[in-house]
Design a protein around this motif. Structure first.
Motif, mmCIF file in Angstrom:
data_model
loop_
_atom_site.group_PDB
_atom_site.id
_atom_site.type_symbol
_atom_site.label_atom_id
_atom_site.label_comp_id
_atom_site.label_asym_id
_atom_site.label_seq_id
_atom_site.Cartn_x
_atom_site.Cartn_y
_atom_site.Cartn_z
ATOM 1 N N VAL A 1 19.519 -3.653 2.827
ATOM 2 C CA VAL A 1 19.481 -5.068 2.450
ATOM 3 C C VAL A 1 18.355 -5.781 3.207
ATOM 4 O O VAL A 1 17.620 -6.595 2.630
ATOM 5 C CB VAL A 1 20.837 -5.743 2.727
ATOM 6 N N ILE A 2 18.206 -5.477 4.506
ATOM 7 C CA ILE A 2 17.103 -6.057 5.287
ATOM 8 C C ILE A 2 15.767 -5.605 4.713
ATOM 9 O O ILE A 2 14.823 -6.393 4.586
ATOM 10 C CB ILE A 2 17.227 -5.638 6.768
ATOM 11 N N TRP A 3 15.705 -4.335 4.346
ATOM 12 C CA TRP A 3 14.480 -3.780 3.751
ATOM 13 C C TRP A 3 14.133 -4.502 2.455
ATOM 14 O O TRP A 3 12.964 -4.777 2.174
ATOM 15 C CB TRP A 3 14.690 -2.289 3.521
ATOM 16 N N LEU A 4 15.150 -4.819 1.676
ATOM 17 C CA LEU A 4 14.930 -5.553 0.430
ATOM 18 C C LEU A 4 14.348 -6.934 0.721
ATOM 19 O O LEU A 4 13.420 -7.388 0.043
ATOM 20 C CB LEU A 4 16.246 -5.685 -0.325
ATOM 21 N N ALA A 5 14.869 -7.593 1.749
ATOM 22 C CA ALA A 5 14.356 -8.920 2.114
ATOM 23 C C ALA A 5 12.919 -8.845 2.618
ATOM 24 O O ALA A 5 12.118 -9.748 2.372
ATOM 25 C CB ALA A 5 15.256 -9.550 3.173
ATOM 26 N N TRP A 6 12.589 -7.752 3.330
ATOM 27 C CA TRP A 6 11.229 -7.573 3.825
ATOM 28 C C TRP A 6 10.233 -7.288 2.698
ATOM 29 O O TRP A 6 9.030 -7.344 2.901
ATOM 30 C CB TRP A 6 11.185 -6.409 4.820
ATOM 31 N N GLY A 7 10.769 -6.971 1.517
ATOM 32 C CA GLY A 7 9.898 -6.554 0.428
ATOM 33 C C GLY A 7 8.870 -7.591 0.015
ATOM 34 O O GLY A 7 7.840 -7.248 -0.568
ATOM 35 N N ILE A 8 9.151 -8.869 0.282
ATOM 36 C CA ILE A 8 8.179 -9.897 -0.093
ATOM 37 C C ILE A 8 7.027 -9.964 0.912
ATOM 38 O O ILE A 8 6.039 -10.650 0.665
ATOM 39 C CB ILE A 8 8.855 -11.278 -0.198
ATOM 40 N N ILE A 9 7.158 -9.248 2.038
ATOM 41 C CA ILE A 9 6.119 -9.282 3.076
ATOM 42 C C ILE A 9 5.410 -7.935 3.186
ATOM 43 O O ILE A 9 4.185 -7.862 3.271
ATOM 44 C CB ILE A 9 6.746 -9.650 4.443
ATOM 45 N N LEU A 10 6.196 -6.844 3.173
ATOM 46 C CA LEU A 10 5.641 -5.510 3.412
ATOM 47 C C LEU A 10 5.853 -4.607 2.208
ATOM 48 O O LEU A 10 6.875 -4.705 1.523
ATOM 49 C CB LEU A 10 6.319 -4.874 4.636
ATOM 50 N N PRO A 11 4.901 -3.702 1.939
ATOM 51 C CA PRO A 11 5.127 -2.687 0.909
ATOM 52 C C PRO A 11 6.350 -1.843 1.249
ATOM 53 O O PRO A 11 6.721 -1.692 2.416
ATOM 54 C CB PRO A 11 3.839 -1.852 0.946
ATOM 55 N N ALA A 12 6.969 -1.262 0.236
ATOM 56 C CA ALA A 12 8.255 -0.583 0.398
ATOM 57 C C ALA A 12 8.200 0.510 1.457
ATOM 58 O O ALA A 12 9.067 0.590 2.335
ATOM 59 C CB ALA A 12 8.693 0.008 -0.946
ATOM 60 N N SER B 1 11.405 5.624 -0.423
ATOM 61 C CA SER B 1 10.240 4.993 0.203
ATOM 62 C C SER B 1 9.942 5.591 1.566
ATOM 63 O O SER B 1 8.782 5.748 1.942
ATOM 64 C CB SER B 1 10.485 3.484 0.338
ATOM 65 N N PHE B 2 10.979 5.949 2.310
ATOM 66 C CA PHE B 2 10.778 6.508 3.643
ATOM 67 C C PHE B 2 10.299 7.953 3.591
ATOM 68 O O PHE B 2 9.383 8.351 4.316
ATOM 69 C CB PHE B 2 12.084 6.427 4.435
ATOM 70 N N SER B 3 10.894 8.742 2.711
ATOM 71 C CA SER B 3 10.609 10.186 2.692
ATOM 72 C C SER B 3 9.432 10.571 1.809
ATOM 73 O O SER B 3 8.812 11.617 2.013
ATOM 74 C CB SER B 3 11.853 10.950 2.220
ATOM 75 N N GLY B 4 9.136 9.730 0.812
ATOM 76 C CA GLY B 4 8.078 10.079 -0.125
ATOM 77 C C GLY B 4 8.515 11.096 -1.165
ATOM 78 O O GLY B 4 7.697 11.567 -1.959
ATOM 79 N N ALA B 5 9.793 11.454 -1.190
ATOM 80 C CA ALA B 5 10.304 12.419 -2.168
ATOM 81 C C ALA B 5 10.481 11.751 -3.525
ATOM 82 O O ALA B 5 10.464 10.523 -3.646
ATOM 83 C CB ALA B 5 11.635 12.996 -1.681
ATOM 84 N N ILE C 1 6.055 1.105 3.984
ATOM 85 C CA ILE C 1 5.793 0.629 5.344
ATOM 86 C C ILE C 1 7.033 -0.056 5.910
ATOM 87 O O ILE C 1 7.431 0.163 7.055
ATOM 88 C CB ILE C 1 4.583 -0.336 5.354
ATOM 89 N N GLY C 2 7.671 -0.888 5.088
ATOM 90 C CA GLY C 2 8.880 -1.574 5.539
ATOM 91 C C GLY C 2 9.995 -0.605 5.883
ATOM 92 O O GLY C 2 10.689 -0.774 6.895
ATOM 93 N N ALA C 3 10.166 0.433 5.076
ATOM 94 C CA ALA C 3 11.216 1.422 5.340
ATOM 95 C C ALA C 3 10.944 2.164 6.640
ATOM 96 O O ALA C 3 11.851 2.375 7.456
ATOM 97 C CB ALA C 3 11.302 2.411 4.175
ATOM 98 N N ALA C 4 9.689 2.566 6.849
ATOM 99 C CA ALA C 4 9.337 3.304 8.069
ATOM 100 C C ALA C 4 9.561 2.448 9.315
ATOM 101 O O ALA C 4 10.128 2.912 10.312
ATOM 102 C CB ALA C 4 7.885 3.773 7.992
ATOM 103 N N LEU C 5 9.133 1.193 9.265
ATOM 104 C CA LEU C 5 9.293 0.308 10.418
ATOM 105 C C LEU C 5 10.771 0.071 10.742
ATOM 106 O O LEU C 5 11.180 0.115 11.910
ATOM 107 C CB LEU C 5 8.598 -1.028 10.157
ATOM 108 N N LEU C 6 11.562 -0.159 9.714
ATOM 109 C CA LEU C 6 12.983 -0.403 9.926
ATOM 110 C C LEU C 6 13.670 0.793 10.578
ATOM 111 O O LEU C 6 14.445 0.654 11.525
ATOM 112 C CB LEU C 6 13.663 -0.716 8.599
ATOM 113 N N LEU C 7 13.393 1.980 10.077
ATOM 114 C CA LEU C 7 14.049 3.177 10.602
ATOM 115 C C LEU C 7 13.564 3.504 12.012
ATOM 116 O O LEU C 7 14.316 4.030 12.830
ATOM 117 C CB LEU C 7 13.831 4.349 9.656
#
Length: 603
Positions: free
Chosen positions: A66-77, A183-187, A79-85
């Motif tokens: 959910v946080i990642w979804l909110a970050w979507g307006i600022i960061l590409p999917a 988005s995180f794994s690239g799979a 990058i946002g997923a990697a930073l969050l994890l």
């Protein structure tokens, strides 16, 4: 040995994705376990913390999505997923260092047994992936479409296409989770859905352990219940064949909420005000997230709460009235089962638990006698849950935008029945152990039948039955995509215009007494998710040799017709019999694509 070879092939081909998902799972599990320990301290055993956090591991990851979804307006999917994890991993390290300074209950054989069961359960489920070309059934194509829409909208630094998501709402929690992992794994999306789905299925069994352990204090009985969930019946794991990934993901969370609610209620008087408030916040948050994964979880929670309240009031009745109510409930349960059996559409409901699970269900019914004797409230509540689940299948409700439905549908009830049955089996074994222990102490029976021999006997019978009958591979009935289909769909993507409209086969969808619309019946349902081409579903029994059918296709502006390799497909002979109307563009042994020709130009 083919089983182990198939599992090894999946580990080899998808090891990066599997490692990513398992690491994320362990990270979430550790963080939830930390929160639970802060609330309950030493009131729970190590194995209870492990089982609870294994059941609720999706909770922290869902909040992250959910946080990642909110970050979507600022960061590409990605990058946002990697930073969050990365942030979560750092937080987990800090928490781990802190817990090393605190006293933690010592480990014994039970936590290690649960860890082994969890690992084995997940590994065995990978056999399914080895033979699945894409996630099975038409539901999976919709899952792909929504996950892909989420990722595309986030990659473009925009909020999700809310109108699209709400018009095709399908329990968005699972799709957020899958999109985050993609988005995180690239799979690929399909690989993530397949692997994540099997990891979830593998983690479902441990979710029942805390309830049995809390009620009976018998680890052996709780482990027996875990094995019942894992290998007793082909449900709930079979639901991956139907593409029911959101519903499956909600199951461990449902049990987590039930177990947390039970523990919160029993510890109300011993917890401090702050920790009691923390427990209630966690319970509310868990309930909200569970509903996000599957909206009908609200109905399940209502059923469980009502059953528990009614069981508590029943327990306070006199023996006479208590007996009357108990036998009335049994009669009502038998009658509703017989009534449902007369409904053709509900015919498959009891198949996992009776026709193909007769030995296990018979054993559970035997143990239910001792469950009712030794643990009457939980046993009676379990019977009420079964009765209310079946009743919810028959009670209609008007849902805006969906028409007349029932409180629960047949597939979901079929998936959920394992829970009260496993509870009865677990507490029933504990009740039988108690009964035999009493007889052992009086010398009535030999000590051989005491714990743990009795538990080992039931576990051995259960595992022997699983070895003989349990199927870990995809069901042929639900496979609608063959390898030729993937080649054909790739051809469509490379050769047909983007604005083209393609006719695909469909069948009537019926999970209630009335039809619920049309569902894709062959690989044509995957054309839109994988290529973006517009598709129009049409009954697979259609006769294309009829003039009326041809005229309708021309009026609809359809350019092409897709015939899939497997599933309920269009009749090739009726198409090939009219070469002036339908021209073969792509011909493979069992997959064909026709182009309409000769349609009059629009006036």
């Amino acid at each position: 040995m083919n089983l182990f070879a198939d599992i090894f092939s999946v580990l080899t081909n998808h090891w990066q994705l599997i490692v990513s998902i398992v690491l994320i799972m362990l990270l979430s599990q550790f963080m939830l376990g930390f929160v639970l320990r802060k609330i309950f301290n030493e009131r729970l055993h190590t194995e209870e913390y492990f089982a609870l956090s294994s059941a609720g591991w999706i909770l922290p990851l869902s909040l992250t999505s959910v946080i990642w979804l909110a970050w979507g307006i600022i960061l590409p999917a990605r990058i946002g997923a990697a930073l969050l994890l990365i942030v979560l991993a750092a937080l987990a390290i800090v928490l781990f260092i802190q817990t090393r300074k605190e006293s933690v209950p010592g480990l014994n054989a039970v936590p290690w047994s649960l860890l082994t069961l969890l690992g084995a359960s997940i590994l065995l489920r990978f056999a399914f992936v080895s033979r699945a070309i894409v996630p099975l059934y038409f539901d999976s194509a919709q899952h792909y479409l929504i996950v892909n829409a989420l990722i595309r909208s986030l990659d473009s630094n925009e909020l999700p296409l809310w109108s699209t998501l709400t018009s095709s709402y399908y329990h968005i929690g699972f799709h957020l989770l899958a999109a985050l992992i993609v988005s995180f794994s690239g799979a690929s999306i399909n690989d993530v859905i397949l692997i994540l789905g099997q990891v979830v299925v593998g983690s479902i069994p441990l979710s029942i352990f805390p309830v049995i352990k809390q009620e009976t204090q018998s680890s052996a009985a709780a482990i027996f219940a875990v094995l019942l969930v894992a290998f007793g019946w082909y449900m709930p794991a079979y639901a991956v064949n139907w593409g029911k990934y959101p519903a499956l993901t909600s199951l461990p969370l449902i049990t987590f909420v039930i177990s947390l609610a039970y523990r919160t209620l029993t510890e109300t008087d011993t917890l401090s005000r702050g920790k009691s408030r923390g427990s209630m916040i966690l319970l509310g948050l868990s309930t909200l997230v569970t509903v996000l994964f599957h909206s009908r979880a609200v109905v399940v929670f209502g059923i469980v709460a009502l059953a528990w309240i009614l069981a508590a009031r029943w327990q306070r009745l006199s023996k006479l009235w208590g007996g009357v109510i108990f036998f009335t409930t049994l009669i009502a349960l038998v009658l509703i089962i017989l009534f449902i059996g007369t409904k053709e559409i509900f015919g498959l409901l009891f198949d996992p638990y009776w026709e193909k699970g007769l030995l296990v269900t018979t054993g559970v019914l035997f143990l239910a006698i001792f469950a009712q004797w030794r643990y009457p409230r939980l046993a009676f509540a379990s019977l009420l849950v079964i009765l209310l689940l079946l009743g919810a299948l028959l009670i209609p409700i008007q849902v805006p935008g969906y028409g007349m439905l029932t409180w629960l549908d047949r597939p979901f009830v079929e998936m959920m029945l394992y829970l009260p049955l496993s509870l009865l089996g677990g507490i029933g074994l504990a009740g039988l152990e108690k009964s035999l222990q009493g007889l052992t102490h009086t010398g009535t029976i030999k000590r051989f039948w005491r714990v743990p021999y009795l538990s080992l006997l039931f576990i051995g019978i259960l595992l022997a039955n699983a070895l003989a009958h349990y199927n870990l591979y995809p069901a042929g009935c639900c496979e609608i995509v063959g390898r030729d289909d993937l080649v054909a769909i790739d051809w469509v993507d490379k050769n047909l215009p983007a604005e083209t409209r393609i006719l695909i086969a469909s069948t009537e969808l019926r999970v209630l007494d009335t039809p619920q619309g049309a569902a894709g019946s062959d690989a044509g349902i995957w054309i839109t998710p994988l290529t973006g081409r517009k598709t129009i579903p049409w009954p697979f029994q259609s006769d294309f040799s009829q003039q009326a059918t041809y005229d309708w296709l021309c009026q609809m502006g359809l350019g092409y017709i897709y015939i899939g390799e497997i599933g309920a497909t269009f009749d090739n002979e009726s198409l090939s019999s009219q070469p002036d109307w339908y021209k073969v563009l792509l011909s493979m042994p069992r997959t064909k694509i026709y182009q309409l020709s000769g349609c009059p130009l629009p006036q």
